[in-house]
Design a protein around this motif. Structure first.
Motif, PDB file in Angstrom:
ATOM      1  N   GLY A 124       0.799  -1.246  -0.260  1.00  0.00           N
ATOM      2  CA  GLY A 124      -0.048   0.182   0.156  1.00  0.00           C
ATOM      3  C   GLY A 124       0.812   1.252  -0.143  1.00  0.00           C
ATOM      4  O   GLY A 124       0.513   2.352  -0.599  1.00  0.00           O
ATOM      5  N   ALA A 125       2.064   1.323   0.667  1.00  0.00           N
ATOM      6  CA  ALA A 125       2.734   2.347   0.912  1.00  0.00           C
ATOM      7  C   ALA A 125       3.418   2.696  -0.567  1.00  0.00           C
ATOM      8  O   ALA A 125       3.955   3.875  -0.958  1.00  0.00           O
ATOM      9  CB  ALA A 125       3.939   2.338   1.724  1.00  0.00           C
TER      10      ALA A 125
ATOM     11  N   GLY B 131       3.756   5.200   9.910  1.00  0.00           N
ATOM     12  CA  GLY B 131       3.705   4.067   8.869  1.00  0.00           C
ATOM     13  C   GLY B 131       4.248   5.057   7.750  1.00  0.00           C
ATOM     14  O   GLY B 131       4.848   6.066   7.747  1.00  0.00           O
ATOM     15  N   ASN B 132       4.014   4.107   6.603  1.00  0.00           N
ATOM     16  CA  ASN B 132       4.869   4.669   4.977  1.00  0.00           C
ATOM     17  C   ASN B 132       6.001   4.935   5.444  1.00  0.00           C
ATOM     18  O   ASN B 132       6.452   5.840   4.978  1.00  0.00           O
ATOM     19  CB  ASN B 132       3.911   5.706   4.678  1.00  0.00           C
ATOM     20  N   ASN B 133       6.722   3.933   6.175  1.00  0.00           N
ATOM     21  CA  ASN B 133       8.141   4.237   6.319  1.00  0.00           C
ATOM     22  C   ASN B 133       9.334   3.596   5.101  1.00  0.00           C
ATOM     23  O   ASN B 133      10.393   3.633   5.590  1.00  0.00           O
ATOM     24  CB  ASN B 133       8.494   3.738   7.804  1.00  0.00           C
ATOM     25  N   ILE B 134       8.427   3.338   4.258  1.00  0.00           N
ATOM     26  CA  ILE B 134       9.302   2.861   2.952  1.00  0.00           C
ATOM     27  C   ILE B 134      10.330   4.259   2.475  1.00  0.00           C
ATOM     28  O   ILE B 134      11.213   3.917   1.421  1.00  0.00           O
ATOM     29  CB  ILE B 134       8.706   2.239   1.642  1.00  0.00           C
ATOM     30  N   LEU B 135       9.472   5.181   2.889  1.00  0.00           N
ATOM     31  CA  LEU B 135      10.402   6.687   2.483  1.00  0.00           C
ATOM     32  C   LEU B 135      10.178   7.636   3.418  1.00  0.00           C
ATOM     33  O   LEU B 135       9.229   7.578   4.251  1.00  0.00           O
ATOM     34  CB  LEU B 135      10.077   6.836   0.859  1.00  0.00           C
ATOM     35  N   CYS B 136      10.921   8.686   3.539  1.00  0.00           N
ATOM     36  CA  CYS B 136      11.017   9.612   4.658  1.00  0.00           C
ATOM     37  C   CYS B 136       9.776  10.752   4.085  1.00  0.00           C
ATOM     38  O   CYS B 136       9.470  11.113   2.922  1.00  0.00           O
ATOM     39  CB  CYS B 136      12.141  10.263   4.754  1.00  0.00           C
ATOM     40  N   SER B 137       9.251  11.391   5.147  1.00  0.00           N
ATOM     41  CA  SER B 137       8.492  12.635   4.934  1.00  0.00           C
ATOM     42  C   SER B 137       9.532  13.585   5.987  1.00  0.00           C
ATOM     43  O   SER B 137       9.681  13.322   7.175  1.00  0.00           O
ATOM     44  CB  SER B 137       7.029  12.283   5.636  1.00  0.00           C
TER      45      SER B 137
END
Length: 392
Positions: A82-83, A211-217
């Motif tokens: 999903g990410a 979550g969504n830690n496959i890339l940084c924000s």
């Protein structure tokens, strides 16, 4: 009225599904836990041309539309990643869509071929600490310095800056207080991220997140980042229409990914409910388990129809703002509801990281807030579709 997907979209569906099949839930969970970019699947998608779908053929791309990009993202997310929505929002969305529609020929020739094969990545810098959905109030400035612009200011929640080669930076060349009308004075600039980082004028700080830690924000800081004037996208001081032309595709692509994520969660829950037996029969035979899943499934199909309609309208050059917002609202809601109901179906086991459901819940939650919060979408629907008085 034909609701069948065109052959181009069906081919995308098959192609992305074949790539995604090589990367199981364990792969995505490992990347999430390690806070590691899924470079393997990204590279495979790029090699197959699945990241350059909306790049014109003369620049090495697929020459297709937003519908095919949306189908690609839906299919990828339905595989369990999903990410992975960020793959399609940041580069085909912010990068290719912006340049194809508003870039100069020089910009297109320099960048689009790299997007088409997955060699170039993008990020988009709009949101600021004091200006989120109210983009009019951004204060990051770009001032003229000879043949260049110097960008100064701060952005926040900028995703993928650590991987990006290029950034679309939304700046003000006329402060909001001086602009007439107030949406005048926006200028969009192409920033060479690696060059600015090396010069020390651009820096970023990742934001720890759930979550969504496959890339940084990240928080991003501009300290007189130098950008050549030929890197302006659209018109100087007249970038606001370009900005809105970018945001509708973002919402459509995000909605498609949310629907794919909902598909993944429902499929996993249904399989578990078929195999798990309690009191001598599968738990899926119980209406208390079956009906909530069926209810979410119905909502998923409705959201899917609106998302594809919004993408089709965009590709036809027709107004799609209302449809893009409805797609984003319903898609994000069903992603969350599907993850939540999958969690309930698995019971206590869903709390374990042995299963992907807890990851899907964490990934799905942010989609209700970004891009654009539910409340702002509802305000748009109220005023633009119901002609109610403006509430903000």
């Amino acid at each position: 009225m034909d609701f069948n997907l065109p052959d181009t979209a069906l081919a995308v569906q098959d192609g992305v599904r074949a790539v995604a099949a090589k990367y199981d839930n364990a792969y995505w969970s490992e990347c999430e836990e390690a806070h590691r970019f899924p470079i393997e699947i990204f590279t495979d998608l790029g090699k197959g041309g699945w990241l350059g779908l909306n790049v014109p053929e003369q620049y090495g791309g697929g020459g297709q539309g937003l519908l095919e990009v949306a189908i690609a993202n839906e299919t990828l997310c339905a595989s369990g990643g999903g990410a992975g929505t960020f793959f399609y929002v940041t580069t085909p969305g912010f990068g290719a869509t912006t340049l194809v529609r508003h870039g100069t020929e020089e910009q297109k020739q320099a960048i689009l071929p790299g997007i088409a094969v997955g060699d170039i990545q993008f990020c988009f810098a709009l949101t600021e600490p004091n200006a989120g959905s109210n983009a009019i109030e951004i204060t990051t400035s770009a001032r003229r310095d000879g043949d260049d612009f110097l960008i100064k200011g701060q952005k926040v929640w900028i995703s993928n800056v650590e991987n990006a080669d290029w950034m679309v930076a939304v700046t003000r060349t006329i402060p909001a207080a001086e602009a007439t009308p107030r949406y005048n004075g926006f200028t969009l600039l192409l920033v060479d991220v690696k060059e600015a980082l090396a010069a020390g004028t651009l820096s970023y700080t990742p934001i720890p997140k759930m979550g969504n830690n496959i890339l940084c924000s990240s928080q991003v800081f501009f300290e007189d980042v130098r950008v050549p004037a030929h890197n302006v996208i659209g018109d100087i001081d007249g970038g606001f229409p370009v900005l809105w032309d970018v945001l509708n595709p973002e919402r459509i692509i995000a909605a498609a990914g949310a629907i794919g994520a909902a598909d993944a969660a429902l499929a996993y829950a249904a399989k578990y409910a078929t195999e798990r037996e309690v009191f001598g029969r599968p738990i899926g035979a119980n209406q208390g388990i079956q009906f909530p899943l069926a209810q979410v499934k119905a909502k998923v199909e409705l959201a899917r129809l609106m998302t594809r309609k919004a993408a089709w309208l965009f590709d036809q050059g027709l107004p799609c703002g209302n449809e893009a917002n409805v797609a984003k609202l319903t898609g994000s809601q069903v992603a969350w509801e599907a993850a939540d109901q999958a969690f309930q179906t698995l019971g206590g086991m869903a709390y374990s990281k042995e299963y992907p459901v807890e990851r899907w819940m964490r990934d799905a939650r942010i989609v209700k807030n970004a891009p654009v919060a539910e409340q702002l979408i509802l305000a748009h629907i109220g005023t633009s579709m119901l002609n109610l008085p403006k509430s903000y």
